[in-house]
Design a protein around this motif. Structure first.
Motif, PDB file in Angstrom:
ATOM      1  N   LYS A   1      22.447  52.029  33.216  1.00  0.00           N
ATOM      2  CA  LYS A   1      23.406  51.132  32.555  1.00  0.00           C
ATOM      3  C   LYS A   1      24.826  51.683  32.666  1.00  0.00           C
ATOM      4  O   LYS A   1      25.771  50.926  32.948  1.00  0.00           O
ATOM      5  N   ALA A   2      25.014  52.998  32.430  1.00  0.00           N
ATOM      6  CA  ALA A   2      26.350  53.587  32.498  1.00  0.00           C
ATOM      7  C   ALA A   2      26.916  53.514  33.922  1.00  0.00           C
ATOM      8  O   ALA A   2      28.109  53.225  34.114  1.00  0.00           O
ATOM      9  N   LEU A   3      26.071  53.750  34.943  1.00  0.00           N
ATOM     10  CA  LEU A   3      26.537  53.695  36.333  1.00  0.00           C
ATOM     11  C   LEU A   3      26.932  52.273  36.710  1.00  0.00           C
ATOM     12  O   LEU A   3      27.982  52.057  37.349  1.00  0.00           O
ATOM     13  N   ARG A   4      26.138  51.285  36.309  1.00  0.00           N
ATOM     14  CA  ARG A   4      26.475  49.896  36.638  1.00  0.00           C
ATOM     15  C   ARG A   4      27.766  49.463  35.931  1.00  0.00           C
ATOM     16  O   ARG A   4      28.578  48.712  36.492  1.00  0.00           O
ATOM     17  N   THR A   5      27.966  49.906  34.681  1.00  0.00           N
ATOM     18  CA  THR A   5      29.204  49.566  33.965  1.00  0.00           C
ATOM     19  C   THR A   5      30.415  50.160  34.677  1.00  0.00           C
ATOM     20  O   THR A   5      31.455  49.493  34.847  1.00  0.00           O
ATOM     21  N   TYR A   6      30.296  51.407  35.113  1.00  0.00           N
ATOM     22  CA  TYR A   6      31.407  52.066  35.799  1.00  0.00           C
ATOM     23  C   TYR A   6      31.715  51.385  37.132  1.00  0.00           C
ATOM     24  O   TYR A   6      32.883  51.094  37.448  1.00  0.00           O
ATOM     25  N   LEU A   7      30.680  51.094  37.918  1.00  0.00           N
ATOM     26  CA  LEU A   7      30.903  50.447  39.209  1.00  0.00           C
ATOM     27  C   LEU A   7      31.444  49.029  39.023  1.00  0.00           C
ATOM     28  O   LEU A   7      32.264  48.555  39.815  1.00  0.00           O
ATOM     29  N   GLY A   8      30.982  48.332  37.960  1.00  0.00           N
ATOM     30  CA  GLY A   8      31.501  46.993  37.695  1.00  0.00           C
ATOM     31  C   GLY A   8      32.977  47.009  37.355  1.00  0.00           C
ATOM     32  O   GLY A   8      33.729  46.112  37.743  1.00  0.00           O
ATOM     33  N   SER A   9      33.435  48.032  36.609  1.00  0.00           N
ATOM     34  CA  SER A   9      34.860  48.126  36.272  1.00  0.00           C
ATOM     35  C   SER A   9      35.700  48.418  37.514  1.00  0.00           C
ATOM     36  O   SER A   9      36.867  48.008  37.585  1.00  0.00           O
ATOM     37  N   ILE A  10      35.108  49.126  38.488  1.00  0.00           N
ATOM     38  CA  ILE A  10      35.850  49.398  39.725  1.00  0.00           C
ATOM     39  C   ILE A  10      35.959  48.140  40.575  1.00  0.00           C
ATOM     40  O   ILE A  10      37.034  47.792  41.083  1.00  0.00           O
ATOM     41  N   VAL A  11      34.834  47.440  40.725  1.00  0.00           N
ATOM     42  CA  VAL A  11      34.817  46.242  41.571  1.00  0.00           C
ATOM     43  C   VAL A  11      35.573  45.096  40.924  1.00  0.00           C
ATOM     44  O   VAL A  11      36.176  44.260  41.603  1.00  0.00           O
ATOM     45  N   GLY A  12      35.545  45.052  39.575  1.00  0.00           N
ATOM     46  CA  GLY A  12      36.245  43.981  38.865  1.00  0.00           C
ATOM     47  C   GLY A  12      35.338  42.852  38.425  1.00  0.00           C
ATOM     48  O   GLY A  12      35.727  41.688  38.469  1.00  0.00           O
ATOM     49  N   ILE A  13      34.121  43.182  37.998  1.00  0.00           N
ATOM     50  CA  ILE A  13      33.201  42.173  37.503  1.00  0.00           C
ATOM     51  C   ILE A  13      32.829  42.529  36.076  1.00  0.00           C
ATOM     52  O   ILE A  13      32.997  43.665  35.631  1.00  0.00           O
ATOM     53  N   SER A  14      32.344  41.536  35.330  1.00  0.00           N
ATOM     54  CA  SER A  14      31.985  41.746  33.930  1.00  0.00           C
ATOM     55  C   SER A  14      30.759  42.641  33.828  1.00  0.00           C
ATOM     56  O   SER A  14      29.984  42.776  34.773  1.00  0.00           O
ATOM     57  N   ASN A  15      30.608  43.227  32.633  1.00  0.00           N
ATOM     58  CA  ASN A  15      29.466  44.110  32.411  1.00  0.00           C
ATOM     59  C   ASN A  15      28.150  43.344  32.455  1.00  0.00           C
ATOM     60  O   ASN A  15      27.119  43.882  32.877  1.00  0.00           O
ATOM     61  N   GLU A  16      28.147  42.057  32.021  1.00  0.00           N
ATOM     62  CA  GLU A  16      26.929  41.255  32.061  1.00  0.00           C
ATOM     63  C   GLU A  16      26.449  41.079  33.501  1.00  0.00           C
ATOM     64  O   GLU A  16      25.250  41.197  33.795  1.00  0.00           O
ATOM     65  N   ILE A  17      27.383  40.784  34.406  1.00  0.00           N
ATOM     66  CA  ILE A  17      27.005  40.608  35.813  1.00  0.00           C
ATOM     67  C   ILE A  17      26.566  41.940  36.417  1.00  0.00           C
ATOM     68  O   ILE A  17      25.590  42.014  37.171  1.00  0.00           O
ATOM     69  N   ALA A  18      27.258  43.008  36.066  1.00  0.00           N
ATOM     70  CA  ALA A  18      26.918  44.322  36.619  1.00  0.00           C
ATOM     71  C   ALA A  18      25.516  44.762  36.196  1.00  0.00           C
ATOM     72  O   ALA A  18      24.795  45.392  36.969  1.00  0.00           O
ATOM     73  N   GLN A  19      25.121  44.425  34.953  1.00  0.00           N
ATOM     74  CA  GLN A  19      23.795  44.836  34.478  1.00  0.00           C
ATOM     75  C   GLN A  19      22.683  43.956  35.014  1.00  0.00           C
ATOM     76  O   GLN A  19      21.543  44.398  35.154  1.00  0.00           O
ATOM     77  N   SER A  20      22.991  42.680  35.325  1.00  0.00           N
ATOM     78  CA  SER A  20      21.936  41.749  35.733  1.00  0.00           C
ATOM     79  C   SER A  20      21.805  41.609  37.244  1.00  0.00           C
ATOM     80  O   SER A  20      20.795  41.089  37.727  1.00  0.00           O
ATOM     81  N   ALA A  21      22.814  42.057  38.020  1.00  0.00           N
ATOM     82  CA  ALA A  21      22.757  41.893  39.473  1.00  0.00           C
ATOM     83  C   ALA A  21      21.687  42.796  40.061  1.00  0.00           C
ATOM     84  O   ALA A  21      21.463  43.918  39.604  1.00  0.00           O
ATOM     85  N   THR A  22      20.992  42.287  41.086  1.00  0.00           N
ATOM     86  CA  THR A  22      19.979  43.097  41.779  1.00  0.00           C
ATOM     87  C   THR A  22      20.660  44.149  42.648  1.00  0.00           C
ATOM     88  O   THR A  22      21.849  44.053  42.955  1.00  0.00           O
ATOM     89  N   THR A  23      19.881  45.145  43.037  1.00  0.00           N
ATOM     90  CA  THR A  23      20.437  46.229  43.852  1.00  0.00           C
ATOM     91  C   THR A  23      20.976  45.721  45.186  1.00  0.00           C
ATOM     92  O   THR A  23      22.049  46.124  45.639  1.00  0.00           O
TER      93      THR A  23
END
Length: 467
Positions: free
Chosen positions: A384-406
């Motif tokens: 969860k922490a890695l997806r949140t960090y990568l989502g903030s870099i890419v510019g997407i919401s935390n909901e999308i970052a947590q639910s997107a497939t690999t």
């Protein structure tokens, strides 16, 4: 007993067919690697002869130190007496008899009796590589009805002396996703045979993943034996393949030439590499959901309702539903009217610096334990922490970052914030996290590999995001 022997005869006939086919193939194959030509197979069938001798062997390839089992089946008519004297002293040169088991006389059918004899044979240790024959032998018999005598002979069997034998076995052939399989690769070879380990290191077990490899070596006289135990697992099936299996493997080797003097050894000597193949092993994959045949009900005629049933079960229920809907609508409007007056707070977006700090704290505080569930919960927090960090870099919401497939996560990187190299590292780490979270077992080696990948991601993105 008679039915059991009928089954034995059928199995023996099948083995005999394979014996004749392999024998003809070995005789037609040359050392220059010519293609083996198919030949007609011989069928074993009971004839009208007074005595018949059928011979079968358990393996048509032998290496020094291994024994062969030659099964001899004698079938004779009633009234025939078979001369069994010297049955244990038959010459099978160049093979030697290491042991013999003589079965009892039994009834085959209304006209025949039978007996089974098993010989344990071996080849001398100093015999050269090549094709050898288990010679035929004959037995005499006497017809007690007319006092006539005769002889019956067996057929010879061709056996090949090889310098290497390879065998692959699994401890189970029915698995589910995430189960582990032990694949034991056994290699026996003479000391002058050299196996190419570069080839063994590159063996491909796709779609199975190699989790562990243990090697054990033994020496028995002139024979070296290697046991390689592969721990395999299956996490996903690529494409439309529904029946996975361990693929056929090829082992490369060469035979060291015995030079007569040191002068014969030159740098220009040519090493002839040969190969031995291992047949693929089919694996059955258990499905979590199984189809269940549900019988369809018969066709029913129209059902008629009275006016009372129509009112109670139709109009009355519809009216109650409309009143309840109106009441809920008024309650919702009253609650919304009070909320519209207040200013709705805007969601607070986390900066890459904040999410990076959380990711560092989670990874540093992780401690691998013997408790499977504790490790799984901590790995889930790291994901969860890695997806949140990568989502903030890419510019997407935390909901999308947590639910997107690999596989689809990096598709959101439309602004190309990440380079191709770091994108590959991120994809591999996310896949490792999926395996650790949803796999059946969590191994410390896999966790350490995942943590090293996260350190590499932080190292390549921290300097760019914090400036």
């Amino acid at each position: 007993m008679r039915h059991a022997f009928f089954s034995l005869i059928v199995i023996a006939a099948i083995m005999g067919n394979s014996a004749v086919y392999l024998t003809a193939q070995e005789q037609t194959q040359t050392q220059t690697g010519q293609t083996e030509q198919p030949v007609e197979t011989q069928e074993f069938a009971l004839t009208d002869k007074p005595l018949e001798i059928w011979t079968f062997i358990d393996d048509y390839r032998v290496i020094t130190g291994r024994t062969l089992h030659l099964t001899v089946q004698l079938i004779w008519k009633l009234g025939i007496t078979v001369n069994m004297e010297g049955i244990d002293k038959i010459k099978f040169d160049p093979f030697r008899i290491e042991g013999i088991t003589i079965g009892e006389r039994q009834i085959f059918d209304n006209e025949h009796d039978y007996m089974v004899i098993t010989y344990t044979l071996s080849l001398p240790s100093d015999i050269n590589e090549g094709i050898y024959s288990v010679p035929s032998f004959s037995l005499s018999y006497t017809n007690e009805v007319d006092k006539t005598e005769g002889k019956a002979a067996s057929a010879p069997i061709v056996v090949k002396k090889v310098p290497i034998l390879v065998e692959g076995k699994v401890d189970r052939d029915v698995v589910t996703i995430g189960d582990q399989i032990n694949y034991i690769l056994t290699i026996r070879h003479e000391k002058n045979v050299k196996v190419l380990w570069e080839n063994i290191d590159k063996l491909n077990f796709s779609p199975f993943e190699v989790l562990k490899r243990d090697i054990e070596k033994r020496t028995d006289g002139n024979i070296e034996k290697m046991l390689i135990n592969y721990t395999l697992s299956l996490y996903e099936l690529g494409g439309k393949k529904k029946t996975p299996g361990i693929p056929g493997l090829t082992i490369l080797y060469y035979v060291e030439a015995h030079s007569k003097s040191n002068e014969a050894k030159t740098d220009d000597s040519i090493i002839e590499t040969k190969e031995v193949k291992i047949e693929p092993i089919p694996i059955i994959l258990n499905s979590l959901l199984k189809a269940v045949d549900v019988p369809l009900e018969g066709i029913k005629g129209p059902m008629y309702y009275s006016k009372r049933d129509v009112f109670l079960k139709g109009y009355l229920l519809m009216g109650l539903g409309a009143v309840l809907l109106l009441f809920l609508g008024m309650t919702t409007l009253r609650s919304l009217s009070g909320r519209l007056s207040a200013v709705s707070p805007k969601p607070v977006s986390e900066t890459p610096q904040i999410t990076l700090g959380r990711l560092k704290n989670v990874t540093k505080s992780f401690q691998f334990t013997n408790e499977e569930q504790i490790n799984r919960d901590n790995i889930h927090n790291i994901d969860k922490a890695l997806r949140t960090y990568l989502g903030s870099i890419v510019g997407i919401s935390n909901e999308i970052a947590q639910s997107a497939t690999t596989s689809a996560f990096l598709n959101y990187n439309t602004q190309k914030q990440l380079s191709a190299g770091i994108s590959t590292t991120i994809k591999n780490v996310l896949k490792q996290l999926d395996i650790l979270i949803y796999g059946r077992h969590i191994r410390k080696e896999s966790v350490d590999k995942m943590l090293r990948g996260i350190e590499e991601i932080i190292k390549q993105t921290e300097s760019k995001m914090l400036t």
